[in-house]
Scaffold this motif. Structure first.
Motif, short mmCIF file in Angstrom:
data_model
loop_
_atom_site.label_atom_id
_atom_site.label_comp_id
_atom_site.label_asym_id
_atom_site.label_seq_id
_atom_site.Cartn_x
_atom_site.Cartn_y
_atom_site.Cartn_z
N VAL A 95 -54.02 -49.96 -35.01
CA VAL A 95 -52.64 -50.16 -34.56
C VAL A 95 -52.37 -49.32 -33.31
N VAL A 96 -52.81 -48.07 -33.33
CA VAL A 96 -52.61 -47.19 -32.19
C VAL A 96 -53.27 -47.78 -30.94
N GLU A 97 -54.50 -48.25 -31.07
CA GLU A 97 -55.21 -48.80 -29.91
C GLU A 97 -54.54 -50.07 -29.40
N ALA A 98 -54.07 -50.91 -30.31
CA ALA A 98 -53.41 -52.14 -29.89
C ALA A 98 -52.10 -51.84 -29.15
N GLY A 151 -47.16 -51.88 -39.07
CA GLY A 151 -47.64 -50.51 -39.09
C GLY A 151 -46.64 -49.47 -38.63
N GLY A 152 -45.35 -49.78 -38.67
CA GLY A 152 -44.33 -48.83 -38.27
C GLY A 152 -43.53 -49.26 -37.06
N ALA A 175 -48.26 -56.77 -30.86
CA ALA A 175 -49.62 -56.24 -30.79
C ALA A 175 -49.93 -55.41 -32.03
N ALA A 176 -48.96 -54.59 -32.43
CA ALA A 176 -49.13 -53.78 -33.63
C ALA A 176 -49.29 -54.65 -34.87
N ALA A 177 -48.52 -55.73 -34.95
CA ALA A 177 -48.58 -56.61 -36.12
C ALA A 177 -49.94 -57.27 -36.25
N LEU A 178 -50.48 -57.75 -35.15
CA LEU A 178 -51.79 -58.40 -35.21
C LEU A 178 -52.87 -57.42 -35.68
N ALA A 179 -52.81 -56.19 -35.18
CA ALA A 179 -53.77 -55.17 -35.61
C ALA A 179 -53.54 -54.78 -37.06
N THR A 180 -52.28 -54.72 -37.48
CA THR A 180 -51.95 -54.33 -38.86
C THR A 180 -52.44 -55.38 -39.85
#
Length: 448
Positions: free
Chosen positions: A86-89, A297-298, A331-336
């Motif tokens: 999530v951080v990287e995305a 993820g937040g 972007a966070a959602a896709l990684a999560t």
């Protein structure tokens, strides 16, 4: 005192409970004084520590205390706080652009999230999704869509429901304090009916559904209803798991009567209950499903997903908002979601749930104040009662939460009667850390 100025978050944090000051410590108390002087009094806090880092199953406060996190920001950080993917995305997206407004110039991240939600939500029919910012926004828009599709106004909600803090969703929420008191009048055409509560009503799913449907038919009328909305496990109401067959009976009735059936999976969604969605365990697919919390993820993101013919009924421009489907959140959602799937976190939720249930089942053998142990997966709860009865024991519940926080374990309460402790640990927590947190709760229970 620990120097926390250079502490990094995420899973690199030492996974331990460690107290170096009282809770809250002096730095948190100083920040709390600043909060009280700057922030509206209506914005309360459950535990007055100020977090500087979090990850895995812990959070570190401004004084260097490391606390066990059994709340996940109210079921938000299911993949763990500051999860690496999530951080990287998020970093990658921030470097590209932070905002355009999707309804002005769209971008692929929004489309990819919609495609993924259409794929993974229950039901093998053609679907569409629309993205928003918060759970309450998702619920409001689901109602908007259902009303536009059916050309009807009425909405059925249920006892013990929680759907949000906007005007419409306050009207849909059951509990007065602290959510509704003094904030009315609320939106009209909302009708509340009984819900299944096995610990207190003793009814089968069929019996409870018959009571709910009878009230709908006699006091509201199916011809006046646009939608029926219910949480598959009631969250703020007390983590109430309905009797088997209850939800399907309601869904079948709604379908037969041209009423849009909406599942509010804001808290239950995304591996929390042992499957990607709680509806996956119910044997049917809702017409519409609302999601938020664990989705990104937040990062603030929510969605309405459902049958294409219903979702597409709203006119162009009828759905949207300045920040809805923000590119960073997408972007966070896709990684999560990818993390949930690749790390099989739904199964991890089942393991966590079994640990919690077994732990309190042993305690219950010798303590009848543990009235009910319930939930699914890592959405688990204990309802506390007065010894020898089912009378709610809110005082004990409050004492447990307060004293647990003082001893370095964050737990949350809920329930219409204020007598339920809920456990929502991040799915990244270790067994050892989880059991240590539960033991702190058990010791407090024994001392009270």
């Amino acid at each position: 005192m620990t120097d926390v100025t250079n502490i990094k978050g995420g899973p690199s944090l030492p996974q331990e409970r460690k107290l170096v000051t009282s809770i809250p410590g002096p730095k948190s108390q100083e920040l709390l004084a600043r909060k009280n002087a700057a922030v509206a009094a209506g914005v309360g806090v459950a535990l007055p520590i100020f977090t500087v880092a979090a990850g895995g199953g812990v959070m570190v406060d401004a004084d260097g205390n490391s606390l066990i996190d059994l709340g996940s920001g109210i079921a938000v950080t299911g993949v763990g706080n500051s999860a690496p993917a999530v951080v990287e995305a998020v970093k990658a997206q921030v470097e590209k652009f932070t905002h355009t407004c999707f309804t002005v110039t769209p971008y692929d991240g929004y489309v990819e999230v919609a495609e993924k939600l259409n794929e993974i939500t229950p039901g093998d029919f053609d679907k569409r999704s629309a993205l928003f910012n918060t759970g309450a926004e998702a619920v409001e828009n689901a109602i908007k869509i259902a009303r536009h599709y059916t050309k009807k106004n009425g909405v059925v909600v249920f006892d013990h429901a929680y759907h949000g803090r906007t005007n419409l969703t306050m009207g849909m929420t059951a509990k007065n304090m602290p959510y509704k008191d003094g904030f009315g009048p609320f939106a009209p055409e909302i009708y509340r009916v009984p819900a299944s509560y096995p610990f207190r009503d003793g009814l089968t799913g069929a019996e409870a559904a018959a009571l709910s449907i009878l009230q709908i038919e006699k006091q509201v009328g199916a011809d006046n209803l646009a939608a029926m909305i219910i949480e598959p496990i009631q969250g703020e109401g007390g983590f109430i798991v309905p009797a088997e067959g209850y939800l399907k009976a309601l869904s079948d009735w709604a379908t037969a009567n041209g009423v849009v059936f909406i599942l509010d999976e804001v808290q239950t969604g995304f591996a929390r209950t042992g499957t990607m969605f709680a509806a996956d365990q119910e044997g049917f697919a809702p017409d519409l499903i609302t999601t938020a919390k664990g989705i990104a993820g937040g990062l603030p993101l929510s969605a309405v997903t459902g049958r294409a013919e219903i979702m597409d009924s709203a006119h162009a421009g009828g759905l949207g908002g300045t920040y809805t489907g923000n590119p960073i959140a997408c972007a966070a959602a896709l990684a999560t979601i990818d993390t949930y799937e690749k790390e099989n976190l739904a199964e991890r939720a089942n393991e966590i749930g079994a640990l919690i249930e077994n732990f309190f089942a042993e305690l219950q053998k010798n303590d009848d104040r543990i009235g009910d142990i319930r939930g699914r997966g890592a959405m688990s709860a204990v309802e506390f009662v007065m010894s020898g009865s089912k009378e709610p024991n809110a005082a004990l519940t409050s004492a447990i939460a307060k004293q647990a926080g003082e001893q370095g374990v964050l737990v949350l309460t809920c329930g219409t009667f204020g007598n339920v402790v809920r456990f929502l640990p991040p799915l990244s927590i270790s067994d050892e850390l989880l059991l240590e947190g539960l033991q702190v709760v058990a010791d407090i229970l024994a001392a009270n």
